[in-house]
Design a protein around this motif. Structure first.
Motif, short mmCIF file in Angstrom:
data_model
loop_
_atom_site.label_atom_id
_atom_site.label_comp_id
_atom_site.label_asym_id
_atom_site.label_seq_id
_atom_site.Cartn_x
_atom_site.Cartn_y
_atom_site.Cartn_z
N LYS A 1 2.07 -3.02 4.22
CA LYS A 1 1.91 -4.26 3.46
C LYS A 1 0.63 -4.94 3.91
N SER A 2 0.01 -5.63 2.95
CA SER A 2 -1.23 -6.35 3.20
C SER A 2 -1.12 -7.72 2.57
N PHE B 1 -3.44 -10.36 0.96
CA PHE B 1 -4.78 -10.49 0.41
C PHE B 1 -5.07 -11.96 0.16
N LYS C 1 -14.48 -3.87 5.71
CA LYS C 1 -13.61 -2.71 5.57
C LYS C 1 -14.22 -1.71 4.58
N GLN D 1 0.86 -1.16 0.00
CA GLN D 1 0.00 0.00 0.00
C GLN D 1 0.91 1.23 0.00
N CYS E 1 3.20 -7.68 7.56
CA CYS E 1 1.96 -7.08 7.06
C CYS E 1 1.18 -6.39 8.18
N TYR E 2 0.45 -5.39 7.79
CA TYR E 2 -0.43 -4.64 8.69
C TYR E 2 -1.78 -5.34 8.83
N GLU E 3 -2.22 -6.02 7.74
CA GLU E 3 -3.55 -6.59 7.73
C GLU E 3 -3.64 -7.79 6.78
N THR F 1 -6.63 -9.17 4.16
CA THR F 1 -7.88 -8.74 3.55
C THR F 1 -8.38 -9.79 2.56
#
Length: 156
Positions: A87-88, A90, A148, A77, A122-124, A126
């Motif tokens: 960072k995410s 997915f 979200k 991101q 990573c932060y999340e 998704t």
């Protein structure tokens, strides 16, 4: 049940499971999904297995047979300059063999993905769920996920 990165030997099972999840989507959205098809071909799966930023994890039984999978994508991101960089991980697709559902394999895969996301910084985590796939929505909510954003459509 053991969870590991997918290998080429898993491709036939991945295709079978991709067919199962496509059937669910085709029942929800017959206007856009074609029954009897899969999201990827054998060649595309072989290429995906080589990509470090698109890990595929499989849950295998004691005979090393794939009973479920989770396709992931590591995303950086932000999408624009007004967002904090992060960072995410997915989840592009998660499927458990219909014969093995109810054995907590999906929960184990999801927990494994959360661990990997932490390792990757990573932060999340998704994912997207098709409207109408209420069993998937309930599963992810049970796993602690929250809505979200919503994507809406107007069919012409």
């Amino acid at each position: 049940m053991n969870i590991r990165k997918a290998e080429e030997k898993d491709i036939p099972r991945l295709l079978a499971l991709l067919g199962q999840v496509l059937q669910i989507h085709a029942e929800i959205r017959p206007d856009i999904f074609i029954p009897g098809t899969t999201k990827y071909t054998v060649c595309e799966l072989a290429e995906l297995l080589k990509q470090e930023d698109k890990p595929i994890y499989v849950a295998v039984n004691e005979d090393d047979v794939c009973m479920g999978y989770v396709f992931c994508q590591l995303k950086e991101q932000p999408f624009s300059t007004n967002m904090v960089p992060f960072k995410s991980l997915f989840i592009d697709d998660l499927c458990i063999d219909k014969q093995a559902r109810g054995q907590h394999i999906g929960e184990s895969l999801f927990e494994y993905v959360k661990q990997q996301a932490k390792v990757l910084g990573c932060y999340e985590v998704t994912l997207n769920v098709w409207a109408g796939n209420t069993s998937a929505e309930h599963f992810y909510e049970k796993m602690g996920m929250k809505t979200k954003e919503r994507q809406m459509e107007y069919i012409l």
